[in-house]
Design a protein around this motif. Structure first.
Motif, mmCIF file in Angstrom:
data_model
loop_
_atom_site.group_PDB
_atom_site.id
_atom_site.type_symbol
_atom_site.label_atom_id
_atom_site.label_comp_id
_atom_site.label_asym_id
_atom_site.label_seq_id
_atom_site.Cartn_x
_atom_site.Cartn_y
_atom_site.Cartn_z
ATOM 1 N N VAL A 148 -10.714 -8.750 10.557
ATOM 2 C CA VAL A 148 -9.620 -9.359 9.810
ATOM 3 C C VAL A 148 -8.551 -8.292 9.643
ATOM 4 O O VAL A 148 -8.825 -7.186 9.154
ATOM 5 C CB VAL A 148 -10.089 -9.859 8.426
ATOM 6 N N MET A 149 -7.351 -8.626 10.068
ATOM 7 C CA MET A 149 -6.215 -7.708 9.943
ATOM 8 C C MET A 149 -5.238 -8.296 8.918
ATOM 9 O O MET A 149 -4.939 -9.503 8.972
ATOM 10 C CB MET A 149 -5.508 -7.538 11.287
ATOM 11 N N GLY A 150 -4.748 -7.462 8.029
ATOM 12 C CA GLY A 150 -3.908 -7.989 6.966
ATOM 13 C C GLY A 150 -2.690 -7.144 6.673
ATOM 14 O O GLY A 150 -2.590 -5.985 7.102
ATOM 15 N N TRP A 151 -1.771 -7.756 5.967
ATOM 16 C CA TRP A 151 -0.599 -7.079 5.427
ATOM 17 C C TRP A 151 -0.641 -7.198 3.900
ATOM 18 O O TRP A 151 -0.887 -8.285 3.361
ATOM 19 C CB TRP A 151 0.691 -7.705 5.944
ATOM 20 N N PHE A 152 -0.392 -6.087 3.261
ATOM 21 C CA PHE A 152 -0.249 -6.032 1.815
ATOM 22 C C PHE A 152 1.107 -5.399 1.507
ATOM 23 O O PHE A 152 1.727 -4.787 2.384
ATOM 24 C CB PHE A 152 -1.366 -5.186 1.184
ATOM 25 N N ARG A 153 1.546 -5.514 0.266
ATOM 26 C CA ARG A 153 2.792 -4.860 -0.122
ATOM 27 C C ARG A 153 2.696 -4.379 -1.568
ATOM 28 O O ARG A 153 1.928 -4.921 -2.366
ATOM 29 C CB ARG A 153 3.982 -5.797 0.044
ATOM 30 N N GLN A 154 3.492 -3.354 -1.852
ATOM 31 C CA GLN A 154 3.522 -2.816 -3.208
ATOM 32 C C GLN A 154 4.962 -2.524 -3.597
ATOM 33 O O GLN A 154 5.616 -1.673 -2.982
ATOM 34 C CB GLN A 154 2.670 -1.556 -3.324
ATOM 35 N N ALA A 155 5.430 -3.230 -4.603
ATOM 36 C CA ALA A 155 6.768 -3.010 -5.144
ATOM 37 C C ALA A 155 6.700 -1.939 -6.231
ATOM 38 O O ALA A 155 5.632 -1.720 -6.827
ATOM 39 C CB ALA A 155 7.319 -4.309 -5.713
ATOM 40 N N PRO A 156 7.816 -1.276 -6.512
ATOM 41 C CA PRO A 156 7.810 -0.230 -7.550
ATOM 42 C C PRO A 156 7.307 -0.761 -8.885
ATOM 43 O O PRO A 156 7.736 -1.816 -9.361
ATOM 44 C CB PRO A 156 9.285 0.171 -7.636
ATOM 45 N N GLY A 157 6.351 -0.035 -9.474
ATOM 46 C CA GLY A 157 5.831 -0.408 -10.778
ATOM 47 C C GLY A 157 4.861 -1.573 -10.781
ATOM 48 O O GLY A 157 4.445 -2.039 -11.840
ATOM 49 N N ARG A 158 4.486 -2.033 -9.594
ATOM 50 C CA ARG A 158 3.585 -3.188 -9.520
ATOM 51 C C ARG A 158 2.357 -2.839 -8.695
ATOM 52 O O ARG A 158 2.353 -1.896 -7.910
ATOM 53 C CB ARG A 158 4.309 -4.381 -8.897
ATOM 54 N N ALA A 159 1.306 -3.621 -8.871
ATOM 55 C CA ALA A 159 0.087 -3.425 -8.107
ATOM 56 C C ALA A 159 0.296 -3.902 -6.670
ATOM 57 O O ALA A 159 1.153 -4.751 -6.392
ATOM 58 C CB ALA A 159 -1.067 -4.195 -8.746
ATOM 59 N N ARG A 160 -0.498 -3.360 -5.778
ATOM 60 C CA ARG A 160 -0.435 -3.804 -4.384
ATOM 61 C C ARG A 160 -0.948 -5.245 -4.313
ATOM 62 O O ARG A 160 -1.940 -5.588 -4.967
ATOM 63 C CB ARG A 160 -1.278 -2.882 -3.511
ATOM 64 N N GLU A 161 -0.277 -6.061 -3.503
ATOM 65 C CA GLU A 161 -0.654 -7.475 -3.426
ATOM 66 C C GLU A 161 -0.809 -7.912 -1.978
ATOM 67 O O GLU A 161 -0.174 -7.388 -1.060
ATOM 68 C CB GLU A 161 0.395 -8.358 -4.121
ATOM 69 N N PHE A 162 -1.648 -8.919 -1.813
ATOM 70 C CA PHE A 162 -1.898 -9.505 -0.499
ATOM 71 C C PHE A 162 -0.673 -10.280 -0.035
ATOM 72 O O PHE A 162 -0.029 -10.976 -0.824
ATOM 73 C CB PHE A 162 -3.101 -10.443 -0.590
ATOM 74 N N VAL A 163 -0.364 -10.165 1.257
ATOM 75 C CA VAL A 163 0.743 -10.905 1.852
ATOM 76 C C VAL A 163 0.229 -11.925 2.868
ATOM 77 O O VAL A 163 0.515 -13.114 2.768
ATOM 78 C CB VAL A 163 1.743 -9.953 2.534
ATOM 79 N N ALA A 164 -0.533 -11.455 3.861
ATOM 80 C CA ALA A 164 -1.004 -12.346 4.922
ATOM 81 C C ALA A 164 -2.143 -11.670 5.654
ATOM 82 O O ALA A 164 -2.262 -10.441 5.627
ATOM 83 C CB ALA A 164 0.123 -12.676 5.898
ATOM 84 N N ALA A 165 -2.971 -12.471 6.319
ATOM 85 C CA ALA A 165 -4.079 -11.937 7.105
ATOM 86 C C ALA A 165 -4.383 -12.844 8.276
ATOM 87 O O ALA A 165 -4.060 -14.041 8.261
ATOM 88 C CB ALA A 165 -5.315 -11.735 6.236
ATOM 89 N N ILE A 166 -5.030 -12.267 9.271
ATOM 90 C CA ILE A 166 -5.381 -13.009 10.478
ATOM 91 C C ILE A 166 -6.733 -12.522 10.984
ATOM 92 O O ILE A 166 -7.052 -11.338 10.905
ATOM 93 C CB ILE A 166 -4.282 -12.840 11.561
ATOM 94 N N ARG A 167 -7.539 -13.475 11.451
ATOM 95 C CA ARG A 167 -8.731 -13.119 12.221
ATOM 96 C C ARG A 167 -8.533 -13.765 13.586
ATOM 97 O O ARG A 167 -8.694 -14.982 13.738
ATOM 98 C CB ARG A 167 -10.011 -13.596 11.558
#
Length: 125
Positions: free
Chosen positions: A33-52
């Motif tokens: 499973v390959m995924g993208w996450f993102r983290q904005a300033p002052g915020r926790a890292r969050e899930f964006v999208a994933a693919i298998r």
């Protein structure tokens, strides 16, 4: 040695598009499973999208559904994230990640055992 290297970030105006790439090496990823996450300033890292890729499955966060598209090029061992209709709230550091154990898509970052260094995406209003 597994390596994930992101590229393609930058500065774009609201409503614009960017395509992120993640060059993967060190193992066969077609069943992972390959995924993208993102983290904005002052915020926790969050899930964006994933693919298998081997199962033909994708999954998106509600906040990006219909605007972002994740894909995997197995011949190039490269993960992509096409981002359209970008909004200022999409501004963040975007990370590529690999989950080499799960056989289904998991959205929690704890499941992902390899990570890239991140690429900055900034969307101006």
């Amino acid at each position: 040695q597994v390596q994930l290297v992101e590229s393609g970030g930058g500065l774009v105006q609201a409503g614009g598009s960017l395509r992120l790439s993640c060059a993967a090496s060190g193992r066969t990823f077609s069943s992972d499973v390959m995924g993208w996450f993102r983290q904005a300033p002052g915020r926790a890292r969050e899930f964006v999208a994933a693919i298998r890729w081997s199962g033909g499955r994708t999954y998106y966060a509600d906040s990006v559904k219909g605007r972002f598209t994740i894909s995997w090029d197995n011949a190039k061992n490269t993960l992509y994230l096409q981002m359209n209709s970008l909004k200022p709230e999409d501004t963040a550091v975007y990370y590529c990640a690999a989950d080499t154990h799960s056989r289904f898509i998991v959205v929690t970052e704890l499941a992902y055992d390899y990570w890239g260094q991140g690429t900055q995406v900034t969307v101006s209003s």
